[in-house]
Design a protein around this motif. Structure first.
Motif, PDB file in Angstrom:
ATOM      1  N   SER A  50      42.099  43.872  26.247  1.00  0.00           N
ATOM      2  CA  SER A  50      42.321  42.625  25.514  1.00  0.00           C
ATOM      3  C   SER A  50      43.529  41.876  26.055  1.00  0.00           C
ATOM      4  O   SER A  50      43.614  40.653  25.931  1.00  0.00           O
ATOM      5  CB  SER A  50      42.520  42.923  24.026  1.00  0.00           C
ATOM      6  N   ASP A  51      44.478  42.618  26.664  1.00  0.00           N
ATOM      7  CA  ASP A  51      45.643  41.960  27.247  1.00  0.00           C
ATOM      8  C   ASP A  51      45.255  41.015  28.377  1.00  0.00           C
ATOM      9  O   ASP A  51      45.997  40.091  28.704  1.00  0.00           O
ATOM     10  CB  ASP A  51      46.621  43.005  27.789  1.00  0.00           C
ATOM     11  N   LEU A  52      44.092  41.244  28.987  1.00  0.00           N
ATOM     12  CA  LEU A  52      43.690  40.454  30.148  1.00  0.00           C
ATOM     13  C   LEU A  52      42.904  39.209  29.780  1.00  0.00           C
ATOM     14  O   LEU A  52      42.594  38.407  30.659  1.00  0.00           O
ATOM     15  CB  LEU A  52      42.835  41.313  31.091  1.00  0.00           C
ATOM     16  N   GLY A  53      42.559  39.046  28.506  1.00  0.00           N
ATOM     17  CA  GLY A  53      41.736  37.908  28.132  1.00  0.00           C
ATOM     18  C   GLY A  53      40.306  38.092  28.609  1.00  0.00           C
ATOM     19  O   GLY A  53      39.835  39.204  28.841  1.00  0.00           O
ATOM     20  N   ASP A  54      39.594  36.982  28.770  1.00  0.00           N
ATOM     21  CA  ASP A  54      38.185  37.035  29.164  1.00  0.00           C
ATOM     22  C   ASP A  54      37.934  36.470  30.550  1.00  0.00           C
ATOM     23  O   ASP A  54      36.796  36.236  30.932  1.00  0.00           O
ATOM     24  CB  ASP A  54      37.323  36.252  28.152  1.00  0.00           C
ATOM     25  N   GLY A  55      38.964  36.235  31.310  1.00  0.00           N
ATOM     26  CA  GLY A  55      38.786  35.541  32.577  1.00  0.00           C
ATOM     27  C   GLY A  55      38.753  36.451  33.776  1.00  0.00           C
ATOM     28  O   GLY A  55      38.232  37.573  33.752  1.00  0.00           O
ATOM     29  N   ARG A  56      39.386  35.957  34.836  1.00  0.00           N
ATOM     30  CA  ARG A  56      39.306  36.600  36.136  1.00  0.00           C
ATOM     31  C   ARG A  56      39.980  37.967  36.160  1.00  0.00           C
ATOM     32  O   ARG A  56      39.588  38.852  36.920  1.00  0.00           O
ATOM     33  CB  ARG A  56      39.960  35.680  37.162  1.00  0.00           C
ATOM     34  N   ALA A  57      40.992  38.146  35.305  1.00  0.00           N
ATOM     35  CA  ALA A  57      41.721  39.410  35.319  1.00  0.00           C
ATOM     36  C   ALA A  57      40.811  40.581  34.965  1.00  0.00           C
ATOM     37  O   ALA A  57      40.941  41.673  35.513  1.00  0.00           O
ATOM     38  CB  ALA A  57      42.902  39.344  34.352  1.00  0.00           C
ATOM     39  N   GLN A  58      39.878  40.374  34.022  1.00  0.00           N
ATOM     40  CA  GLN A  58      38.950  41.454  33.700  1.00  0.00           C
ATOM     41  C   GLN A  58      38.008  41.737  34.861  1.00  0.00           C
ATOM     42  O   GLN A  58      37.569  42.875  35.048  1.00  0.00           O
ATOM     43  CB  GLN A  58      38.152  41.110  32.441  1.00  0.00           C
ATOM     44  N   ASP A  59      37.680  40.721  35.642  1.00  0.00           N
ATOM     45  CA  ASP A  59      36.848  40.962  36.823  1.00  0.00           C
ATOM     46  C   ASP A  59      37.564  41.866  37.819  1.00  0.00           C
ATOM     47  O   ASP A  59      36.927  42.669  38.509  1.00  0.00           O
ATOM     48  CB  ASP A  59      36.491  39.634  37.498  1.00  0.00           C
ATOM     49  N   LEU A  60      38.888  41.757  37.890  1.00  0.00           N
ATOM     50  CA  LEU A  60      39.643  42.637  38.777  1.00  0.00           C
ATOM     51  C   LEU A  60      39.533  44.085  38.318  1.00  0.00           C
ATOM     52  O   LEU A  60      39.480  45.005  39.136  1.00  0.00           O
ATOM     53  CB  LEU A  60      41.112  42.208  38.820  1.00  0.00           C
ATOM     54  N   HIS A  71      40.265  56.141  33.757  1.00  0.00           N
ATOM     55  CA  HIS A  71      40.475  57.130  32.699  1.00  0.00           C
ATOM     56  C   HIS A  71      40.980  56.390  31.463  1.00  0.00           C
ATOM     57  O   HIS A  71      41.923  55.609  31.530  1.00  0.00           O
ATOM     58  CB  HIS A  71      41.433  58.253  33.127  1.00  0.00           C
ATOM     59  N   VAL A  72      40.297  56.626  30.350  1.00  0.00           N
ATOM     60  CA  VAL A  72      40.533  55.879  29.118  1.00  0.00           C
ATOM     61  C   VAL A  72      40.967  56.856  28.037  1.00  0.00           C
ATOM     62  O   VAL A  72      40.201  57.737  27.637  1.00  0.00           O
ATOM     63  CB  VAL A  72      39.265  55.120  28.673  1.00  0.00           C
ATOM     64  N   GLY A  73      42.203  56.697  27.575  1.00  0.00           N
ATOM     65  CA  GLY A  73      42.701  57.512  26.478  1.00  0.00           C
ATOM     66  C   GLY A  73      42.337  56.912  25.132  1.00  0.00           C
ATOM     67  O   GLY A  73      41.501  56.011  25.030  1.00  0.00           O
ATOM     68  N   ARG A  74      42.986  57.400  24.096  1.00  0.00           N
ATOM     69  CA  ARG A  74      42.639  56.993  22.735  1.00  0.00           C
ATOM     70  C   ARG A  74      42.832  55.491  22.533  1.00  0.00           C
ATOM     71  O   ARG A  74      43.875  54.924  22.838  1.00  0.00           O
ATOM     72  CB  ARG A  74      43.497  57.759  21.730  1.00  0.00           C
ATOM     73  N   ALA A 106      34.786  49.893  22.391  1.00  0.00           N
ATOM     74  CA  ALA A 106      33.497  49.258  22.689  1.00  0.00           C
ATOM     75  C   ALA A 106      33.639  48.240  23.817  1.00  0.00           C
ATOM     76  O   ALA A 106      32.767  48.138  24.691  1.00  0.00           O
ATOM     77  CB  ALA A 106      32.950  48.586  21.431  1.00  0.00           C
ATOM     78  N   ILE A 107      34.743  47.487  23.827  1.00  0.00           N
ATOM     79  CA  ILE A 107      34.963  46.500  24.896  1.00  0.00           C
ATOM     80  C   ILE A 107      35.116  47.204  26.239  1.00  0.00           C
ATOM     81  O   ILE A 107      34.505  46.819  27.242  1.00  0.00           O
ATOM     82  CB  ILE A 107      36.210  45.655  24.581  1.00  0.00           C
ATOM     83  N   VAL A 108      35.930  48.256  26.253  1.00  0.00           N
ATOM     84  CA  VAL A 108      36.150  49.004  27.491  1.00  0.00           C
ATOM     85  C   VAL A 108      34.851  49.649  27.966  1.00  0.00           C
ATOM     86  O   VAL A 108      34.519  49.622  29.156  1.00  0.00           O
ATOM     87  CB  VAL A 108      37.240  50.067  27.285  1.00  0.00           C
ATOM     88  N   GLY A 109      34.116  50.237  27.026  1.00  0.00           N
ATOM     89  CA  GLY A 109      32.863  50.888  27.397  1.00  0.00           C
ATOM     90  C   GLY A 109      31.864  49.931  28.006  1.00  0.00           C
ATOM     91  O   GLY A 109      31.156  50.272  28.963  1.00  0.00           O
ATOM     92  N   THR A 110      31.797  48.713  27.467  1.00  0.00           N
ATOM     93  CA  THR A 110      30.880  47.717  28.016  1.00  0.00           C
ATOM     94  C   THR A 110      31.301  47.305  29.421  1.00  0.00           C
ATOM     95  O   THR A 110      30.468  47.188  30.326  1.00  0.00           O
ATOM     96  CB  THR A 110      30.830  46.485  27.095  1.00  0.00           C
ATOM     97  N   LEU A 111      32.590  47.085  29.618  1.00  0.00           N
ATOM     98  CA  LEU A 111      33.075  46.650  30.930  1.00  0.00           C
ATOM     99  C   LEU A 111      32.862  47.728  31.987  1.00  0.00           C
ATOM    100  O   LEU A 111      32.452  47.440  33.111  1.00  0.00           O
ATOM    101  CB  LEU A 111      34.557  46.294  30.848  1.00  0.00           C
TER     102      LEU A 111
END
Length: 705
Positions: free
Chosen positions: A303-313, A321-324, A331-336
């Motif tokens: 969520s810190d990256l917003g919805d733009g180009r940063a998430q594409d990176l 590796h995804v902690g708690r 759900a957002i991380v899992g989808t990405l």
């Protein structure tokens, strides 16, 4: 035959890491099967990991930074790697997360303000110097770079004065004549000069100017740029990150002699969101293997990256590796990242040091990072955790004092609530590395979480079938566990059927026994109380009813036999005749696994005592690995180097019942398969009676040849 129940056949959880081994440093242990987990992305074949970048996420206290620091430390000590860390996260504005580790490895911590980085150094190519200075201007005055100001800046950078930022400001304020007269160049460059003067005379003074302005060394094992003392909203953060990124790309990478390098971005959302650095980071992400560089990004949430180009990176990272995290963020991380649903559901329940790992396109596991005492001391820099540990130590001393009869001091009720919450948050105990999934499934059923219990049992059964075989004691044990779960969840009929299957397979003696509860449905009438003169202790009275029932049952049986002489035998003969008439004696399935088209063919011999199974690929050029398994029998074929033909694997299996179905596990490695890695597989059930082929996981009938 064991198959998953139809209600859980569509579970998409991949098998854990037991059959997928990666080379490299030891990281921890799988919580799915207890095996050691190793990974060095640069040592993994490019066919498996096209890039070597990693993304670590997790909430506060999840252990993401500890895992990242442990990985870097082991890569440096074991493989001679080199690392540069951009550390913008610290506690209480004291020091960066990485400082203790960096100093222990003989590295250097460069604190913002204590070291002056020269953006006008001649070690930067001219075009890099211009881009870097433009980034500094945009960070403080986004509107200052007009086309005229850009030309004035280019003219100033070519001046002999522009060997430092102070000299560049002078060249902009008092330019020499060029293509245009000095008066016009002064007017055009005024905005840029004012913006840069904030770094030489204003609030950002000391970052890029000074008599000793230079560049950092490039020969240390690890170097940390510590930005933790800076205000996170200050323009100094993107300015410094732009400067360090340019130095890393154009000075450090070309001059470093290490076999592999790591650029670690702690709290990376700031550098990924900055327009001045996002293009550079994207370029490094795409060319990581070519540049012998891994970008290891550590951050809290997407969520810190917003919805733009940063998430594409973030999508360019092959290892994550995804902690708690909270359910919504999970759900957002899992989808990405394309995580399966079971992994997404697990993320909110993870403990400190545990994470869902995804390696490459499909490998998913739950890993617990394992630390030595030295590593724990170097990587655990959380002041809140230290306070919790100190509080625990004080509590232990008080308990010892109580045992020796000392007076107990009253509890301090005035302790701030925030500190209490912090202590509770960090007073955790590491869970065991190996989990008894049988007990976990049963416990979930006891607590009324029947769907979760069924999922756990189905996943465990699937894993043991893959590891030990279809009819192994480990796999059959799950039948008993599922029966117990069915009892606890109010399905006695299903439980009885499962136990009957276990008994039929002849493995019930080795199965654990559980106390089966009696489940009652609907209102229950109370049992009538015995009359006062009833002699309930009389054996004769207790035997009257069973004896009468037995006599009645025998009478009915004799009457049926008398009225239907030979009826049972006649019915059996009729069934045998119908079965023989419909008997195909062969079955096949058309498969597409890992990009390879194949035909699984089963033929029962004329005497019906054997079945011959073959996996045909029609000389498919992409098939690198073929394998079929039936029970404890296997047939494997690998394509020899330089040859275009792969041998057809074949198994001959004796059968006791010619009408019984045969379950075959088929694994095929396609064009990207590498020696030592697990090939994708499917489990197929073949019927000699109907000739049909059914996939055991989905229950779907497959096309035949």
């Amino acid at each position: 035959m064991i198959r998953l129940p139809s209600t859980h056949a569509a579970i998409t959880a991949p098998l854990p890491a037991s059959s997928a081994q990666f080379p490299g440093i030891a990281i921890g242990r799988s919580l799915l099967d207890g095996r050691e987990f190793r990974l060095s992305p640069v040592l993994t074949p490019s066919a498996v990991l096209p890039s070597t970048n990693s993304l670590g996420m997790g909430g506060l206290g999840s252990g993401k930074s500890t895992t990242a620091k442990t990985r870097i430390r082991r890569e440096i000590l074991d493989h001679g790697h080199q690392a540069v860390v951009i550390d913008s996260f610290g506690e209480d504005n004291a020091t960066g997360e990485w400082a203790p580790l960096v100093r222990s490895l003989g590295g250097k911590v460069i604190e913002a303000g204590a070291f002056t980085l020269n953006p006008c150094s001649d070690l930067f190519p001219p075009e890099v110097r211009e881009q870097l200075v433009r980034s500094l201007i945009l960070a403080v005055e986004p509107s200052a770079l007009t086309p005229q100001a850009t030309h004035a800046l280019q003219h100033g950078l070519n001046s002999p004065k522009a060997v430092s930022l102070v000299g560049l400001v002078d060249a902009l304020a008092v330019p020499e004549d060029g293509r245009w007269p000095a008066a016009r160049l002064t007017e055009w460059g005024e905005g840029a000069a004012i913006a840069l003067s904030r770094y030489t005379e204003g609030s950002l003074r000391g970052l890029f100017d000074g008599q000793d302005a230079a560049l950092p060394p490039v020969d240390l094992p690890i170097l940390s740029f510590d930005f933790t003392r800076l205000d996170r909203n200050s323009p100094a953060i993107p300015s410094l990150m732009a400067a360090v990124s340019c130095w890393a790309e154009h000075v450090w990478l070309p001059q470093s002699t290490a076999v592999h390098r790591h650029l670690v971005l702690e709290e990376a959302w700031q550098i990924l969101l900055s327009p001045a650095t996002s293009e550079l980071i994207q370029r490094l992400l795409k060319n990581s293997r070519k540049a012998s560089l891994s970008l290891d990004v550590v951050m809290h949430t997407l969520s810190d990256l917003g919805d733009g180009r940063a998430q594409d990176l973030a999508r360019l990272c092959e290892v994550a590796h995804v902690g708690r995290l909270g359910p919504e963020e999970a759900a957002i991380v899992g989808t990405l990242l394309g995580l399966p649903q079971w992994a997404i559901s697990t993320i909110p329940t993870l403990g400190p040091g545990q994470a869902v790992w995804k390696v490459g396109p499909s490998h998913v596991d739950i890993i617990e990072t394992v630390l030595t005492e030295e590593e724990a001391a170097l990587t655990d820099t959380s002041s809140r955790r230290r306070r919790a540990q100190e509080a625990a130590a004080v509590g232990q001393e008080e308990a010892t004092a109580d045992e020796h009869g000392q007076d107990e001091e009253p509890a301090d009720d005035d302790e701030p609530e925030e500190e209490k919450e912090e202590q509770e948050e960090w007073a955790w105990e590491m869970p065991p590395n190996v989990i008894d999934w049988h007990e976990r499934a049963i416990q979930a059923a006891r607590e009324g979480r029947c769907s979760e219990a069924a999922d756990l049992a189905a996943l465990g059964e699937r894993e043991d079938i893959a590891n030990h075989g279809l009819n192994s004691p480990e796999a059959v044990r799950w039948m008993s566990t599922r029966a117990h779960v069915a009892d606890l969840c109010g399905s006695p009929g299903q439980a009885a059927q499962l136990r009957a299957t276990v008994a039929h397979m002849g493995n019930s003696a080795d199965r654990p026994t559980y106390e089966t509860p009696v489940t009652e449905y609907g209102p229950q009438e109370p049992a009538p109380l015995p009359a006062a003169d009833d002699d309930t202790s009389s054996p004769a009275r207790r035997r009257i009813l069973p004896a009468a029932l037995t006599v009645g049952a025998l009478g009915l049986a004799l009457a049926f036999v008398w009225a239907n002489p030979g009826g049972e035998e006649a019915q059996r003969q009729q069934r045998d005749e119908k079965t023989a008439a419909a008997y195909e004696g062969q079955a096949s399935a058309v498969l597409d696994i890992d990009g390879v088209d194949a035909d699984l063919v089963a033929e029962w011999t004329g005497d019906k005592e054997k079945v011959i199974l073959r996996l045909l690929t029609s000389w498919a050029p992409d098939a690198q690995y073929l394998r079929i398994d039936v029970g404890d029998r296997s047939a494997i074929s690998k394509r020899p180097k330089g040859e275009s033909i792969i041998r057809t694997p074949e198994i001959v299996v004796p059968v006791k019942d010619p009408r019984a179905e045969v379950t075959v596990r088929v694994a095929i490695g396609g064009p990207t398969w590498q020696e030592g890695y697990r090939a994708p597989w499917r489990e197929i059930r073949l019927s000699p009676v109907t000739g049909a082929a059914v996939e055991t996981e989905t229950g779907k009938t497959l096309p035949s040849t």
